[in-house]
Write a protein that holds these residues in place. Structure first.
Motif, short mmCIF file in Angstrom:
data_model
loop_
_atom_site.label_atom_id
_atom_site.label_comp_id
_atom_site.label_asym_id
_atom_site.label_seq_id
_atom_site.Cartn_x
_atom_site.Cartn_y
_atom_site.Cartn_z
N ASP A 6 10.52 18.03 3.96
CA ASP A 6 9.22 17.43 4.21
C ASP A 6 9.16 16.80 5.60
O ASP A 6 8.09 16.66 6.18
N ALA A 7 10.31 16.39 6.11
CA ALA A 7 10.37 15.74 7.42
C ALA A 7 10.78 16.70 8.55
O ALA A 7 11.06 16.27 9.64
N GLY A 8 10.80 17.99 8.26
CA GLY A 8 11.18 18.97 9.27
C GLY A 8 12.46 19.69 8.91
O GLY A 8 13.00 19.52 7.83
N SER A 9 12.95 20.50 9.82
CA SER A 9 14.15 21.29 9.57
C SER A 9 15.41 20.51 9.95
O SER A 9 15.42 19.77 10.92
N LYS A 10 16.46 20.71 9.17
CA LYS A 10 17.76 20.08 9.40
C LYS A 10 18.84 21.13 9.15
O LYS A 10 18.67 22.03 8.34
N ASN A 11 19.97 20.99 9.84
CA ASN A 11 21.11 21.86 9.59
C ASN A 11 22.03 21.22 8.56
O ASN A 11 22.26 20.01 8.59
N ALA A 12 22.55 22.04 7.63
CA ALA A 12 23.46 21.57 6.59
C ALA A 12 24.69 22.47 6.55
O ALA A 12 24.60 23.66 6.86
N ASN A 13 25.81 21.90 6.18
CA ASN A 13 27.03 22.68 6.00
C ASN A 13 27.06 23.27 4.60
O ASN A 13 26.61 22.64 3.65
N VAL A 14 27.61 24.49 4.49
CA VAL A 14 27.76 25.16 3.20
C VAL A 14 29.22 25.57 3.05
O VAL A 14 29.81 26.13 3.96
N THR A 15 29.79 25.27 1.88
CA THR A 15 31.12 25.74 1.54
C THR A 15 30.95 26.92 0.59
O THR A 15 30.47 26.74 -0.53
N TRP A 16 31.28 28.12 1.05
CA TRP A 16 31.09 29.35 0.27
C TRP A 16 32.29 29.61 -0.62
O TRP A 16 33.44 29.48 -0.20
N ASN A 17 32.06 30.00 -1.87
CA ASN A 17 33.11 30.31 -2.84
C ASN A 17 33.29 31.82 -2.90
O ASN A 17 32.96 32.46 -3.89
N VAL A 18 33.84 32.39 -1.83
CA VAL A 18 34.00 33.84 -1.71
C VAL A 18 34.97 34.38 -2.76
O VAL A 18 34.78 35.48 -3.29
N ASP A 19 35.99 33.62 -3.09
CA ASP A 19 37.00 34.09 -4.05
C ASP A 19 36.41 34.38 -5.43
O ASP A 19 36.96 35.20 -6.17
N ALA A 20 35.32 33.72 -5.80
CA ALA A 20 34.72 33.93 -7.12
C ALA A 20 33.73 35.10 -7.13
O ALA A 20 33.24 35.48 -8.20
N ALA A 21 33.43 35.69 -5.98
CA ALA A 21 32.50 36.82 -5.92
C ALA A 21 33.16 38.06 -6.51
O ALA A 21 34.38 38.20 -6.51
N ASN A 22 32.35 38.97 -7.03
CA ASN A 22 32.90 40.19 -7.64
C ASN A 22 33.03 41.32 -6.61
O ASN A 22 32.94 42.48 -6.95
N TYR A 23 33.29 40.98 -5.37
CA TYR A 23 33.53 41.95 -4.30
C TYR A 23 34.93 42.54 -4.47
O TYR A 23 35.90 41.82 -4.70
N ASP A 24 35.04 43.86 -4.35
CA ASP A 24 36.33 44.55 -4.46
C ASP A 24 36.65 45.18 -3.12
O ASP A 24 36.09 46.21 -2.75
N PRO A 25 37.57 44.58 -2.34
CA PRO A 25 37.88 45.11 -1.02
C PRO A 25 38.53 46.49 -1.06
O PRO A 25 38.56 47.19 -0.05
#
Length: 56
Positions: A6-25
């Motif tokens: 509501d007060a404008g745009s802000k940058n935030a940090n994200v911690t991604w949980n890649v290990d839990a994704a069902n991606y198969d390398p």
């Protein structure tokens, strides 16, 4: 990640949980998968209504 508030745009940090994704390398074909993450709100930004955050 950019948050639009509501007060404008802000940058935030994200911690991604890649290990839990069902991606198969081992697969050498196109894959579709979801990666969940945890957003750390920047100073001065609160979420009193517990609005769910989604990355599009």
């Amino acid at each position: 990640m950019e948050l639009v508030t509501d007060a404008g745009s802000k940058n935030a940090n994200v911690t991604w949980n890649v290990d839990a994704a069902n991606y198969d390398p081992a697969l050498k074909i196109e894959q579709t998968f979801t990666v969940n993450g945890t957003v750390t709100l920047p100073a001065g930004v609160v979420n009193p209504n517990n609005v769910t955050l989604h990355k599009h």
